[in-house]
Design a protein around this motif. Structure first.
Motif, PDB file in Angstrom:
ATOM      1  N   ILE A 134      38.555  64.585  -7.439  1.00  0.00           N
ATOM      2  CA  ILE A 134      39.223  65.134  -6.252  1.00  0.00           C
ATOM      3  C   ILE A 134      39.296  66.653  -6.388  1.00  0.00           C
ATOM      4  O   ILE A 134      39.491  67.176  -7.485  1.00  0.00           O
ATOM      5  CB  ILE A 134      40.667  64.580  -6.106  1.00  0.00           C
ATOM      6  CG1 ILE A 134      40.717  63.078  -6.362  1.00  0.00           C
ATOM      7  CG2 ILE A 134      41.238  64.960  -4.746  1.00  0.00           C
ATOM      8  CD1 ILE A 134      40.035  62.229  -5.349  1.00  0.00           C
ATOM      9  N   GLU A 135      39.165  67.349  -5.276  1.00  0.00           N
ATOM     10  CA  GLU A 135      39.374  68.792  -5.259  1.00  0.00           C
ATOM     11  C   GLU A 135      40.401  69.132  -4.191  1.00  0.00           C
ATOM     12  O   GLU A 135      40.254  68.746  -3.031  1.00  0.00           O
ATOM     13  CB  GLU A 135      38.065  69.546  -4.972  1.00  0.00           C
ATOM     14  CG  GLU A 135      37.093  69.546  -6.133  1.00  0.00           C
ATOM     15  CD  GLU A 135      35.909  70.473  -5.910  1.00  0.00           C
ATOM     16  OE1 GLU A 135      35.818  71.059  -4.803  1.00  0.00           O
ATOM     17  OE2 GLU A 135      35.081  70.604  -6.820  1.00  0.00           O
ATOM     18  N   HIS A 136      41.461  69.846  -4.620  1.00  0.00           N
ATOM     19  CA  HIS A 136      42.438  70.399  -3.681  1.00  0.00           C
ATOM     20  C   HIS A 136      42.026  71.830  -3.370  1.00  0.00           C
ATOM     21  O   HIS A 136      41.887  72.641  -4.284  1.00  0.00           O
ATOM     22  CB  HIS A 136      43.841  70.398  -4.293  1.00  0.00           C
ATOM     23  CG  HIS A 136      44.475  69.050  -4.345  1.00  0.00           C
ATOM     24  ND1 HIS A 136      45.759  68.849  -4.824  1.00  0.00           N
ATOM     25  CD2 HIS A 136      44.019  67.820  -3.973  1.00  0.00           C
ATOM     26  CE1 HIS A 136      46.057  67.562  -4.747  1.00  0.00           C
ATOM     27  NE2 HIS A 136      45.011  66.927  -4.235  1.00  0.00           N
ATOM     28  N   HIS A 137      41.870  72.134  -2.109  1.00  0.00           N
ATOM     29  CA  HIS A 137      41.473  73.477  -1.699  1.00  0.00           C
ATOM     30  C   HIS A 137      42.667  74.196  -1.074  1.00  0.00           C
ATOM     31  O   HIS A 137      43.181  73.771  -0.055  1.00  0.00           O
ATOM     32  CB  HIS A 137      40.327  73.407  -0.679  1.00  0.00           C
ATOM     33  CG  HIS A 137      39.054  72.854  -1.236  1.00  0.00           C
ATOM     34  ND1 HIS A 137      37.976  73.642  -1.565  1.00  0.00           N
ATOM     35  CD2 HIS A 137      38.698  71.580  -1.531  1.00  0.00           C
ATOM     36  CE1 HIS A 137      37.005  72.880  -2.035  1.00  0.00           C
ATOM     37  NE2 HIS A 137      37.428  71.619  -2.019  1.00  0.00           N
ATOM     38  N   HIS A 138      43.108  75.277  -1.738  1.00  0.00           N
ATOM     39  CA  HIS A 138      44.136  76.128  -1.145  1.00  0.00           C
ATOM     40  C   HIS A 138      43.497  77.047  -0.104  1.00  0.00           C
ATOM     41  O   HIS A 138      44.153  77.503   0.822  1.00  0.00           O
ATOM     42  CB  HIS A 138      44.820  76.972  -2.207  1.00  0.00           C
ATOM     43  CG  HIS A 138      45.490  76.141  -3.264  1.00  0.00           C
ATOM     44  ND1 HIS A 138      46.318  76.706  -4.218  1.00  0.00           N
ATOM     45  CD2 HIS A 138      45.474  74.814  -3.533  1.00  0.00           C
ATOM     46  CE1 HIS A 138      46.766  75.752  -5.022  1.00  0.00           C
ATOM     47  NE2 HIS A 138      46.256  74.604  -4.620  1.00  0.00           N
ATOM     48  N   CYS A 139      42.211  77.316  -0.324  1.00  0.00           N
ATOM     49  CA  CYS A 139      41.421  78.139   0.587  1.00  0.00           C
ATOM     50  C   CYS A 139      40.160  77.343   0.893  1.00  0.00           C
ATOM     51  O   CYS A 139      39.445  76.949  -0.017  1.00  0.00           O
ATOM     52  CB  CYS A 139      41.082  79.481  -0.074  1.00  0.00           C
ATOM     53  SG  CYS A 139      40.038  80.554   0.900  1.00  0.00           S
TER      54      CYS A 139
END
Length: 369
Positions: free
Chosen positions: A166-171
């Motif tokens: 999983i990747e959480h993207h703040h941007c």
């Protein structure tokens, strides 16, 4: 194009867009090369759909063992998509319960528009959090519930949950040119704040995705970033084409062209448009994000995609040996990167220069202290 490439595009156009062409006769060796080409570009199951569509073509002949390879690869793609869809739904439900407003990006979002969503080659699960407080809360959740979480870097946090990365993207996405990147972030923030939320359905679960016009902008930026760093990626072009055909009527192209102008992307947008016309037979009125024809030799650029490898950007990192001298891990790759940047300079000069030096600086970070 040679016969392998011509058949590759005939089958790809058929599998992705339903067009019917004519297959040219090939030997078993050439069919195997076509199979490897489809693996390299992440479109194996889509090409297999094209093979099925051309089952009655006289020259659609290959050994049974080769056809079995296509079937196995397609079944594996379907299985992986089912696993990722299942985890996506469970993850979105978890994050929604925490009121974190997860917005699904890229892969599984794009797949829902395919005639057979299970045939888009999957990757990881990308989630965007539009507000800082929600993003921090999501990262805290990941640190508690995920496996091997990484510290957020470049506005991304990675971890594994239920066996899926999983990747959480703040941007959502960044340009290396600081001025252009500031404009991109302002556009993204304003559009998320002011637009009506968009949704898709996976296993009867409603999942938020990007608003259509913003989604298309980021698809173009994703293709642009890949062109500057790796070359042309077929899977991304298929995503773009399917989005235009299936959801293009929801896009505000006047607004999109305004954004493209603000980001200085007019020339690279024309290049992408020209590739879509040449490869997939799109009409100019389907490609309203670009105006005018590209000043480019499209055939030479297309030819480059058949030489793409998966390690251009990573193989010219600098390393330091036992002595004080610094060397590149692959000098040929570094030369390729220099030539590649020079080739695409005229299509996006403001980003190409900063992209090259940013990649160079990142490679320096691989040197041992």
């Amino acid at each position: 194009m040679n016969i392998i490439q011509r058949n590759f595009f005939t089958l790809l156009r058929s599998g992705a867009f339903g067009s019917k062409g004519h297959i040219e006769p090939m030997s078993a060796w050439k069919w195997n090369r076509l199979y490897q080409l489809s693996l390299m570009h992440g479109v194996t199951a889509i090409v297999y759909d094209g093979i099925s569509n051309h089952d009655d073509d006289f020259f659609m002949q290959m050994p049974n063992w080769q056809l079995a390879n296509w079937q196995r690869a397609t079944e594996e793609t379907e299985l992986n998509n089912r696993r990722i869809d299942d985890v996506t739904v469970r993850l979105i439900e978890e994050l929604d319960r925490g009121q974190m407003r997860p917005i699904l990006l890229k892969g599984q979002s794009a797949a829902t528009l395919y005639d057979n969503p299970l045939h888009r080659t999957p990757g990881n699960i990308d989630i965007f959090f539009p507000y800082t407080t929600q993003a921090r809360k999501a990262d805290e959740w990941a640190e508690k519930n995920g496996s091997a979480p990484t510290n957020p870097s470049r506005h991304i946090m990675q971890y594994t949950w239920n066996g899926i990365e999983i990747e959480h993207h703040h941007c959502m996405q960044q340009l290396t040119n600081k001025a252009l990147n500031a404009r991109l972030q302002a556009i993204t923030e304003k559009e998320i704040r002011e637009s009506k939320p968009a949704y898709i359905t996976i296993y009867d679960t409603r999942v938020e995705v990007l608003p259509p016009t913003l989604s298309l902008l980021h698809a173009l930026i994703r293709i642009t970033r890949y062109i500057l760093n790796e070359g042309i990626c077929m899977k991304q072009l298929i995503d773009l084409g399917i989005y235009l055909r299936k959801a293009g009527d929801k896009v505000d192209f006047v607004k999109l062209q305004t954004w493209i102008k603000k980001l200085g992307m007019q020339n690279i947008a024309r290049l992408i448009s020209g590739i879509m016309v040449t490869l997939f037979g799109f009409e100019e009125d389907e490609l309203q994000f670009a105006s005018g024809k590209p000043d480019a030799d499209i055939n030479s650029i297309i030819n480059e995609m058949f030489h793409i490898t998966d390690n251009h950007a990573d193989s010219w990192y600098f390393t330091q040996g036992k002595n004080i001298f610094v060397r590149t891990s692959d000098s040929n790759a570094m030369i390729w990167q220099i030539k590649h940047s020079a080739k695409y300079f005229r299509y996006y000069p403001s980003e190409t220069v900063t992209n090259f030096f940013t990649t160079f600086a990142h490679s320096i970070s691989h040197i041992e202290e």
